[in-house]
Write an enzyme that holds these catalytic residues in place. Sequence first.
Site, mmCIF file in Angstrom:
data_model
loop_
_atom_site.group_PDB
_atom_site.id
_atom_site.type_symbol
_atom_site.label_atom_id
_atom_site.label_comp_id
_atom_site.label_asym_id
_atom_site.label_seq_id
_atom_site.Cartn_x
_atom_site.Cartn_y
_atom_site.Cartn_z
ATOM 1 N N ASP A 30 -1.901 4.049 8.184
ATOM 2 C CA ASP A 30 -0.717 3.537 8.879
ATOM 3 C C ASP A 30 0.361 3.036 7.919
ATOM 4 O O ASP A 30 0.118 2.839 6.723
ATOM 5 C CB ASP A 30 -1.117 2.352 9.762
ATOM 6 C CG ASP A 30 -1.388 1.092 8.941
ATOM 7 O OD1 ASP A 30 -2.187 1.165 7.978
ATOM 8 O OD2 ASP A 30 -0.771 0.048 9.231
ATOM 9 N N ASP B 202 -6.790 2.783 -3.517
ATOM 10 C CA ASP B 202 -5.634 2.687 -4.409
ATOM 11 C C ASP B 202 -6.071 1.942 -5.666
ATOM 12 O O ASP B 202 -6.599 2.538 -6.591
ATOM 13 C CB ASP B 202 -4.485 1.939 -3.733
ATOM 14 C CG ASP B 202 -3.885 2.691 -2.555
ATOM 15 O OD1 ASP B 202 -3.977 3.919 -2.537
ATOM 16 O OD2 ASP B 202 -3.322 2.054 -1.672
ATOM 17 N N ASP C 148 -11.190 5.214 3.932
ATOM 18 C CA ASP C 148 -10.136 6.205 4.111
ATOM 19 C C ASP C 148 -9.371 6.448 2.810
ATOM 20 O O ASP C 148 -9.063 7.580 2.470
ATOM 21 C CB ASP C 148 -9.178 5.801 5.244
ATOM 22 C CG ASP C 148 -8.654 4.384 5.087
ATOM 23 O OD1 ASP C 148 -9.292 3.576 4.380
ATOM 24 O OD2 ASP C 148 -7.602 4.070 5.668
ATOM 25 N N VAL D 45 1.165 7.668 1.925
ATOM 26 C CA VAL D 45 0.690 8.613 2.926
ATOM 27 C C VAL D 45 0.274 7.909 4.216
ATOM 28 O O VAL D 45 -0.206 6.775 4.187
ATOM 29 C CB VAL D 45 -0.478 9.481 2.396
ATOM 30 C CG1 VAL D 45 0.011 10.482 1.365
ATOM 31 C CG2 VAL D 45 -1.602 8.626 1.827
HETATM 32 C C1 PRP Z 1 -6.462 0.358 2.993
HETATM 33 C C2 PRP Z 1 -7.825 1.012 2.805
HETATM 34 C C3 PRP Z 1 -8.521 0.084 1.857
HETATM 35 C C4 PRP Z 1 -7.392 -0.468 1.017
HETATM 36 C C5 PRP Z 1 -7.341 0.217 -0.304
HETATM 37 O O1 PRP Z 1 -6.528 -0.604 4.002
HETATM 38 O O2 PRP Z 1 -8.521 1.142 4.027
HETATM 39 O O3 PRP Z 1 -9.221 -0.941 2.543
HETATM 40 O O4 PRP Z 1 -6.170 -0.244 1.736
HETATM 41 O O5 PRP Z 1 -6.456 -0.436 -1.177
HETATM 42 P P1 PRP Z 1 -6.919 -0.957 -2.614
HETATM 43 O O6 PRP Z 1 -7.786 0.087 -3.232
HETATM 44 O O7 PRP Z 1 -5.618 -1.140 -3.376
HETATM 45 O O8 PRP Z 1 -7.643 -2.262 -2.440
HETATM 46 P P2 PRP Z 1 -5.249 -1.158 4.755
HETATM 47 O O9 PRP Z 1 -4.810 -2.440 4.124
HETATM 48 O O10 PRP Z 1 -4.184 -0.115 4.828
HETATM 49 O O11 PRP Z 1 -5.813 -1.523 6.202
HETATM 50 P P3 PRP Z 1 -6.258 -0.545 7.400
HETATM 51 O O12 PRP Z 1 -7.588 0.032 7.031
HETATM 52 O O13 PRP Z 1 -6.339 -1.432 8.603
HETATM 53 O O14 PRP Z 1 -5.189 0.513 7.553
#
Ligand code: PRP
Length: 196
Positions: free
Chosen positions: A175, A119, A116, A169
């Site tokens: 979330d 970062d 999704d 976002v």
């Molecule tokens: C989000 C996304 C990635 C990660 C990206 O997961 O799905 O796995 O953050 O961050 P990074 O590039 O800094 O490593 P999140 O922790 O929000 O969990 P979720 O998918 O359950 O919402």
Amino acid sequence: MTTATCPLTPEDQIPPYVADDISEVLISSARIQKRVHELGAAISRDYAGKDLLMVGVLRGVLFFMADLLRAVTIPVSVDFMAISRYGPSERTRGVVRFVKDLEEPIEGRHVLFVEDIIDTGFTLGYILKNLRTRHPASLQVCVLLDKPRLRLIDLDIAYQGFEIPDRFVVGYGLDYRQRYRNLPFIAVLKPEVYAS
Ligand code: PRP
């Protein structure tokens, strides 16, 4: 692709129960769907005749995976993993624990990893390293939202939905403290919500 402005539809009305938390709709529902269909068409072209397996990590990828799968017009399988993070320290940054592994072996298969948002890239980097040890025939990445200015490691992204600025976002699966995932658009959360 950048987040070009586009008309908002009734589906992009901010519901009253989150109106105080959202500062703006960044990407409308229609714009998301249009881009997802473009990505689905590109994937269908590129993987024609191949054994395609789309892999996602729960939970944020939920809606993107569901819509992207339906936009793909060739045979495709799907599988999911779930992870948890050890913590934010330097030593553990980017180290994740698999709390649910894939159901299917990926050796010799063409794997498209679907995310999704990216970062820093640490999560994706760690997962890709793990998947490579399982010897897929190929391993590519499709991400809906990319924040390249936050990237701390090099990653090769084959399919990108939107490049977005460094703002918090939510919506369309994303979330904050497990809320807002059910919004049909991508919205910017007011800083006072996550700063409190
Ligand atoms: C989000 C996304 C990635 C990660 C990206 O997961 O799905 O796995 O953050 O961050 P990074 O590039 O800094 O490593 P999140 O922790 O929000 O969990 P979720 O998918 O359950 O919402």
